[in-house]
Write a protein that holds these residues in place. Structure first.
Motif, PDB file in Angstrom:
ATOM      1  N   SER A   2       0.835  -1.190   0.000  1.00  0.00           N
ATOM      2  CA  SER A   2       0.000   0.000   0.000  1.00  0.00           C
ATOM      3  C   SER A   2       0.869   1.237   0.000  1.00  0.00           C
ATOM      4  N   ARG A  82      -4.242  -2.373   4.562  1.00  0.00           N
ATOM      5  CA  ARG A  82      -4.548  -1.999   3.188  1.00  0.00           C
ATOM      6  C   ARG A  82      -5.928  -1.363   3.060  1.00  0.00           C
ATOM      7  N   PHE A  83      -6.860  -1.793   3.893  1.00  0.00           N
ATOM      8  CA  PHE A  83      -8.191  -1.181   3.868  1.00  0.00           C
ATOM      9  C   PHE A  83      -8.124   0.287   4.273  1.00  0.00           C
ATOM     10  N   VAL A  86      -6.603   2.556   1.642  1.00  0.00           N
ATOM     11  CA  VAL A  86      -7.478   2.857   0.505  1.00  0.00           C
ATOM     12  C   VAL A  86      -8.024   4.275   0.599  1.00  0.00           C
ATOM     13  N   ARG A  89      -6.342   7.322  -1.160  1.00  0.00           N
ATOM     14  CA  ARG A  89      -6.291   7.376  -2.620  1.00  0.00           C
ATOM     15  C   ARG A  89      -7.482   8.146  -3.168  1.00  0.00           C
ATOM     16  N   ARG A  94      -9.533   3.629  -5.699  1.00  0.00           N
ATOM     17  CA  ARG A  94      -9.762   2.881  -4.466  1.00  0.00           C
ATOM     18  C   ARG A  94     -10.170   1.436  -4.698  1.00  0.00           C
ATOM     19  N   GLY A  97      -7.388  -1.307  -4.427  1.00  0.00           N
ATOM     20  CA  GLY A  97      -6.959  -1.433  -3.042  1.00  0.00           C
ATOM     21  C   GLY A  97      -8.002  -2.102  -2.166  1.00  0.00           C
ATOM     22  N   LEU A  98      -9.270  -1.796  -2.410  1.00  0.00           N
ATOM     23  CA  LEU A  98     -10.342  -2.415  -1.645  1.00  0.00           C
ATOM     24  C   LEU A  98     -10.432  -3.911  -1.938  1.00  0.00           C
ATOM     25  N   THR A 140      -2.522  -0.698 -10.211  1.00  0.00           N
ATOM     26  CA  THR A 140      -2.542   0.561  -9.479  1.00  0.00           C
ATOM     27  C   THR A 140      -1.326   1.417  -9.796  1.00  0.00           C
TER      28      THR A 140
END
Length: 219
Positions: A2, A82-83, A86, A89, A94, A97-98, A140
């Motif tokens: 991330s 990582r949540f 998100v 961003r 997003r 990442g989600l 990403t």
């Protein structure tokens, strides 16, 4: 992996006197945005990868049960980090990442739900996580504008894809082999995230106004 979108941590909100954002302290989304875009949060994510990686490498005789628990806990914690990341961003960036956060949490639950599973099942989970996370991270890195350390992120994503393909195509036949591969990958991932976190820290310090500087008036 991330990586915050902007080292300065933009929020898209008008700031009041002293840099305060009206109503920000009571807004969970704003707080998560600030937290996910901070270098300390990224360093925490690095430690979540680095610590279990070192444990796995220095404890190669660990049983499959212990290995599954370590992997499960790592995946759950990495999913949480990582949540939150998100939120740092832009809106259209997003989704990958989600999806990655959900993947990590689900894989962690699978490992902890049945820690006595076979080495083949654990290899399948790890291989799928590496492959999908590598593809999403690479996407990403390609579409995100002004991504810090883009080359490092892309290189790590490619390594994740390769490692996932290798584990899925040539499943490890022993817990020791999977342990070494997993430990080396987690240490490498943790070190790379630590480098990015320190780079983000330097960027944030460089972006701070010096004492005595007069803020520019905004139109």
């Amino acid at each position: 992996m991330s990586v915050p979108h902007d080292a300065a941590g933009p929020t898209g909100r008008a700031e009041g006197p002293g840099g305060a954002v009206p109503g920000a302290m009571g807004d969970p989304a704003y707080l998560l945005t600030r937290l996910g875009g901070s270098w300390t949060w990224l360093m925490g994510s690095a430690l979540v990868s680095l610590v279990p990686g070192v444990l796995v490498l220095v404890w190669p005789e660990a049983t499959l049960h212990v290995l599954a628990v370590l992997v499960g806990l790592y995946l759950l914690l990495a999913g949480v980090f990582r949540f939150v990341a998100v939120f740092a961003r832009e809106g259209h960036e997003r989704l990958p990442g989600l999806l990655l956060a959900v993947l990590y949490v689900l894989a962690g639950v699978l490992c902890l739900r049945n820690p006595l599973q076979t080495i083949a099942a654990l290899s399948l989970i790890v291989g799928m996580v590496w492959l999908v996370s590598g593809v999403l991270t690479l996407y990403t890195a390609l579409v995100t504008k002004d991504l810090p350390h883009r080359g490092l992120v892309m290189g790590l994503a490619v390594l994740a894809v390769v490692a996932g393909i290798v584990v899925l195509a040539l499943p490890t036949e022993s817990a020791r082999a999977l342990t070494r591969l997993l430990g080396l990958w987690l240490v490498l991932l943790g070190l790379c995230e630590a480098v990015v976190a320190l780079g983000l820290r330097s960027a944030l310090r460089g972006a701070r106004p010096r004492t005595g500087d007069t803020p520019l008036s905004r139109p």
